[in-house]
Design a protein around this motif. Structure first.
Motif, mmCIF file in Angstrom:
data_model
loop_
_atom_site.group_PDB
_atom_site.id
_atom_site.type_symbol
_atom_site.label_atom_id
_atom_site.label_comp_id
_atom_site.label_asym_id
_atom_site.label_seq_id
_atom_site.Cartn_x
_atom_site.Cartn_y
_atom_site.Cartn_z
ATOM 1 N N GLY A 99 0.082 1.413 -12.934
ATOM 2 C CA GLY A 99 -1.051 2.299 -12.378
ATOM 3 C C GLY A 99 -0.533 3.643 -11.733
ATOM 4 N N PRO A 100 -1.317 4.556 -11.622
ATOM 5 C CA PRO A 100 -0.965 5.694 -11.121
ATOM 6 C C PRO A 100 -0.913 5.612 -9.669
ATOM 7 N N SER A 101 -0.044 6.745 -8.951
ATOM 8 C CA SER A 101 -0.031 6.824 -7.586
ATOM 9 C C SER A 101 -1.408 6.662 -6.980
ATOM 10 N N GLY A 102 -1.283 5.543 -5.748
ATOM 11 C CA GLY A 102 -2.612 5.339 -4.961
ATOM 12 C C GLY A 102 -3.295 4.346 -5.807
ATOM 13 N N ALA A 103 -2.898 3.673 -6.713
ATOM 14 C CA ALA A 103 -3.778 2.813 -7.316
ATOM 15 C C ALA A 103 -3.751 1.641 -6.664
ATOM 16 N N GLY A 104 -3.010 1.221 -5.895
ATOM 17 C CA GLY A 104 -2.726 0.039 -5.159
ATOM 18 C C GLY A 104 -1.963 -1.147 -5.576
ATOM 19 N N LYS A 105 -1.171 -0.687 -6.542
ATOM 20 C CA LYS A 105 -0.195 -1.647 -7.056
ATOM 21 C C LYS A 105 0.899 -1.880 -6.083
ATOM 22 N N SER A 106 1.253 -0.941 -5.362
ATOM 23 C CA SER A 106 2.449 -1.438 -4.066
ATOM 24 C C SER A 106 1.738 -2.211 -3.223
ATOM 25 N N THR A 107 0.545 -2.115 -3.031
ATOM 26 C CA THR A 107 -0.101 -3.019 -1.991
ATOM 27 C C THR A 107 -0.242 -4.288 -2.221
ATOM 28 N N LEU A 108 -0.512 -4.463 -3.589
ATOM 29 C CA LEU A 108 -0.549 -5.838 -4.473
ATOM 30 C C LEU A 108 0.766 -6.535 -4.109
ATOM 31 N N LEU A 109 1.899 -5.713 -4.560
ATOM 32 C CA LEU A 109 3.160 -6.349 -4.467
ATOM 33 C C LEU A 109 3.678 -6.732 -2.884
#
Lengths: 233, 759
Positions: free
Chosen positions: A40-50
């Motif tokens: 996903g692009p920056s700010g998509a929420g992928k790191s939050t998911l992780l």
């Protein structure tokens, strides 16, 4: 068999006028032993998911089941115990302790993980037997990331979580690190979750999860993932 | 805009800024406090002495000085003024517990008064000028009638005025009284006409007080030539009032040179370490400003202003604190107010304090300048990279085999200490300072308690002291001592090696007066020589022959030194009565010591004043002990504040610097408790080292302080086990409490935030 299940998981930062929905009612199931890439692009929420999966953060709403246990409500020591035994982290900037040697950085996890593996063996497997007594600052970026992988696996966790693991490396070193990551995970039967915005890494994955604006856009299994050397970087 | 940044940065690093301001304020406060104190004592006391014509020299003659004598003394070239003088302790009629020192200054040119109420001085007047402090304590007013008794004589008259006098600035009844007690003792002046009217031709003046800038030896010689006989001359520096007052000033100077240096050094070190850390943490912002086009000069000025603001705020608070400390000690109702009785209590700052404060500020600014200058080196791109601490290497300690098996926490902490040497050294200095102040402060109490025990129990093994009148014949006093089963003491001034010391002759056969050696163990005086007090120890070895001459006598006595004995207050040579008889030195018995209670001893013309119970004599030390306890409390509080401020500042700094590492540990699965233990254990290790160095350092400082005080008291350093326990316990307590305060912060570590970005 599902190892991870997100049920209606939301993560909201701030409140009122300044409220930001990093994740919005996410439902997601991840299979055991797979190589999963969250794209996903920056700010998509992928790191939050992780971060939610890694027990670094707690959801505002919803449930997260890992091996059938809901970790969404865990706090304090219980969450620390979860991080110590169930997940291993590999970061973009390695996050090694600068004042500990290579061997000590890996052996460190023996103080907290119940079923930790032999640190020296893990370091041998990532090809760092000759660097045991060196400090992180004396290693190259790729070598530091290999220490980080050895440390994550030494805990003997079920899931390996990697946040842009090749983000700070040149492409050649990145390929080597990814190959190592995959072979180690395969050898030890781990589930790997990699968060990245690099489309090429996704070509190697068993499952690709696409995230945008805090929502899961797609979750697709790939029948024929490429090997690292087959990917055009 | 940068001003806003300054305030916001200060808020961001509030713990560090506050600790730096506190350290600068405490450093300057203590520095100013003690320096203003000694300078004010010097200035106010000397001013008061000037106003009351405090005598430069006191000449004594047992038979008294004639008018012809004083005329000849006045004619000596170099003597400005001279007057016959009388000073005698008298009792207040119908209240034996109260005494006054009665003075007569014949010409009223030397040793005069400062009248604070009532009539001006009149040489023909028939009344008293009474100590205003005594009058206030005893409810006496101008116009009241006062009756005093001296032997069989009654002296009665109206209180004409109230006064203060330089001669009685420290108004004590005798050498055994340490602090004034105006409830029981004061002073009064009468006019020479009244003295003459009372005694007629018997009105002798055993003293001449003189104003002169001559050297003592020259005056002695000149008086000998003028009068044709040797006369005991006591310079003002040997007089109790002057020497005690200047001793207090010297004490202030001593204190003003140790404590402030400790606090200022710690303040500067804290500033150096903290400013460097702040600049290192701000490196990316410094780089950003540089990249934006700010000139190095402007960035330097901005960050240097941090040091300036801290210095200015700290100095302003410090100046206030300094004046408060000085006022606390030097005000009529404060600590010195219970000791000195004088008219002016103005606080005077020594001139050198201003440049010291300015230099301290300049230095603080310079520290800020250097810290940022280092970060500004190189191109904007280089400055934009985060600060990299030194690459860690294995230290010598770690190469020892024993370290191989140490836990990860031990190695982590050890390397962190080696990696951040300045921060660790500062922690050590903080612990060391805390320890030195605690051992010094509490140890001083032990030493003073021991001093009081020796004085009250060992040396003074009697119940009552009877002071004998100067006119009492020895034979009658001996009969009295026999009757009371008492010991006796004769005291006289002698010249020894050019200085005035006391010669004490004892009959201690009843064990009412006892002696202690340098180790405070009881000892006996033998009849085969004299004993020097410990302060005179270096002047002669045991077995040496020394010489002394009693004042008013042509005789010189050569005597053998038989040993040394601890003298609590005065510088003295002691001998037994038997040895005194053997060498033929004349003496007059001045005191008898007995177990007979004061109330059971009847009146006698032999007595000068009523018999005094030992408990009453020791009571006068209470005020002194209260001051001592207060100073000890101040030191203990200072130690704790110092420990908390320095350790908290460094603890927070260490926490901030290791934030990313701590976050990594947390991500790996370490519990808050485990991380907290890691943080505290480093504090505990550094505290242990600080305590191990601080204990002997504290003992050393205390020993040094006792040597500095040796001119006033012969104190032996005594440190009880409880002092060690309390000092070590309190230091570890402070360190652990601060460690816990810092460790609590790890609960708030934001793992997600901390792990973003490269180190």
């Amino acid at each position: 068999m599902a190892i991870v299940e997100f049920r209606n998981v939301s993560r909201v930062y701030g409140n009122g006028e300044y409220e930001v929905k990093a994740l919005d009612s996410v439902n997601l199931t991840l299979e055991e032993g797979k190589f999963i890439v969250i794209l996903g692009p920056s700010g998509a929420g992928k790191s939050t998911l992780l971060n939610l999966l890694g027990g670094l953060d707690s959801p505002t709403d919803g449930q997260i089941f890992v091996e059938g246990r809901d970790i969404a409500g865990l706090t304090g020591d219980a969450l620390a115990e979860y991080r110590a035994s169930s997940v291993g982290f590999v970061f973009q900037f390695y996050n090694l302790i600068p004042t500990l040697t290579v061997k000590e950085n890996v052996a460190l996890v023996k103080e907290i993980a119940r079923d930790a593996l032999d640190p020296e063996r893990m370091l041998a497997e990532v090809g760092l037997s000759d660097h045991l007594n060196q400090f992180p600052a004396q290693l190259s970026g790729g070598e530091q990331q290999r220490v980080s992988i050895a440390r994550a696996l030494c805990k003997n966790p079920k899931i390996l979580l990697c946040d842009e693991p090749t983000g700070a490396l040149d492409s050649e070193t990145g390929v080597l690190v990814l190959k190592l990551l995959l072979s180690m995970a395969k050898n030890y039967g781990k589930t790997i979750v990699i968060v990245t915005h690099n489309q090429n890494i996704a070509k190697m994955a068993d499952t690709v999860v696409r995230v945008k604006n805090g929502k899961i856009r797609s979750c697709e299994a790939q029948e024929h993932p490429l090997a690292a050397e087959e990917v055009e970087w | 805009m940068l001003i806003r940044k300054l305030f916001r940065t200060a808020w961001q690093y509030r713990a560090q800024f506050l600790s730096m301001v506190i350290m600068v304020a405490v450093g300057i406060g203590v520095f100013l406090g003690f320096n203003i104190e000694w300078k004010s004592i010097e200035s106010d006391v000397l001013g008061f002495f000037g106003k009351t014509n405090y005598a430069d020299f006191r000449l004594y003659s047992e038979t008294g000085f004639s008018e012809e004598d004083v005329r000849k003394i006045r004619e000596i070239d170099g003597v400005d003024e001279a007057t016959r003088f009388l000073s005698v302790v008298v009792s207040v009629k119908n209240d034996d517990r109260k005494t006054l020192t009665l003075h007569v200054s014949e010409d009223y040119t030397v040793s005069t008064m400062l009248i604070t109420a009532g009539r001006e001085y009149d040489p023909e007047a028939d009344g008293f000028w009474l100590s205003d402090r005594y009058a206030e304590a005893n409810g006496v007013r101008v116009g009241d009638t006062l009756t005093l008794t001296y032997m069989n004589l009654e002296i009665s008259g109206e209180v004409l005025g109230l006064a203060k006098a330089g001669e009685e600035m420290i108004c004590v009844a005798g050498e055994n009284q340490l602090m004034p007690d105006y409830k029981t003792h004061g002073f009064a002046y009468i006019a020479p006409a009244k003295y003459a009217a009372l005694l007629g031709p018997m009105a002798v003046y055993p003293q001449v007080n003189a104003l002169s800038g001559m050297k003592k030896a020259d005056l002695e010689e000149a008086v000998k030539t003028a009068l044709g006989r040797t006369t005991m001359v006591v310079a003002k520096t040997e007089d109790m009032v002057y020497s005690e007052a200047m001793g207090e000033s010297e004490e202030g100077k001593t204190m003003g040179s140790i404590l402030p240096v400790l606090f200022l050094a710690i303040a500067v070190l804290t500033m150096t370490t903290t400013m460097h850390r702040i600049a290192a943490n701000e490196k990316v912002q410094i780089g950003t400003l540089k990249a934006l086009g700010f000139k190095d000069r402007r960035i330097l000025a901005h960050y240097t202003s941090y040091g300036l603001v801290i210095g200015l705020v700290g100095s302003a608070v410090g100046v206030g604190l300094g004046y408060f400390i000085a006022w606390f000690i030097m005000n009529p109702n404060g600590m010195m107010g219970t000791y000195f009785d004088m008219d002016r209590w103005a606080l005077v700052m020594p001139a050198f304090c201003v440049p010291v404060i300015l230099l301290t500020n300049a230095f603080l600014v310079f520290i800020g300048f250097l810290s940022v200058k280092k970060m500004l080196r190189g191109t904007a791109a280089e400055t934009l990279r985060p600060y990299q601490p030194k690459t860690v290497k294995k230290s010598l300690i770690e190469r020892m085999p024993i370290m191989e098996k140490r836990s990860f926490g031990t190695k982590w902490n050890l390397r962190d200490v080696m990696r951040h040497k300045a921060r660790s050294a500062m922690t050590l200095v903080g612990v060391l300072g805390c320890m030195v102040l605690l051992v010094g402060g509490i140890g001083m109490k032990d030493t003073m308690d021991s001093f009081m025990r020796i004085l009250g129990d060992d040396i003074s093994n009697y119940e009552t002291r009877v002071t004998i009148a100067d006119s009492a014949p020895n034979a009658e006093t001996l009969a009295l001592a026999e009757e009371l089963n008492g010991d006796w003491q004769a005291t006289a001034g002698v010249s020894y090696r050019g200085d005035t010391v006391m010669l004490n002759i004892y009959d201690a056969s009843h064990g009412k007066i006892r002696f202690v050696d340098r180790n405070n163990k009881l000892m006996n005086l033998t009849d085969d020589g004299v004993y020097l007090c410990l302060r005179l120890k270096d002047t002669a070895k045991v077995g040496d022959i020394i010489e002394f001459s009693p004042y008013g006598s042509e005789e010189t006595y050569r005597v053998r030194v038989a040993g040394y004995t601890r003298s609590v207050m005065t510088e003295c040579i002691s001998m037994t009565a038997a040895y005194a008889e053997e060498i033929g030195v004349p003496y007059h018995i001045g005191s008898v010591f007995t177990d007979t209670p004061a109330g059971e001893i009847g009146e006698s013309p032999l007595f000068a004043g009523a018999p005094q119970a030992k408990a009453k004599i020791l009571d006068t030390y209470e005020g002194f002990m209260e001051i001592m306890n207060l100073m000890i409390a101040v030191l203990v509080v200072a130690a704790v504040v110092l420990g908390i401020v320095v350790l908290y500042n460094l603890g927070v700094m260490s926490y901030v610097e290791r934030y990313r590492e701590l976050a990594t540990l947390k991500v790996l699965g370490f519990r808050d408790r485990q991380i907290g233990r890691l943080l505290i254990s480093q504090n505990i290790w550094l505290t242990l080292v600080g305590v191990l160095i601080g204990l002997p350092a504290g003992v050393g400082v205390l020993q040094w302080l006792l040597v500095a005080l040796a001119s006033e008291y012969e104190l032996k350093l005594v440190l009880g086990p409880l002092t060690y326990l309390v000092s070590v316990g309190l230091t570890f307590g402070v360190s652990t409490a601060v460690g816990l305060m810092v460790a609590r912060k790890n609960r708030k570590i934001n793992m997600v935030e901390a792990l973003k970005g490269a180190e």
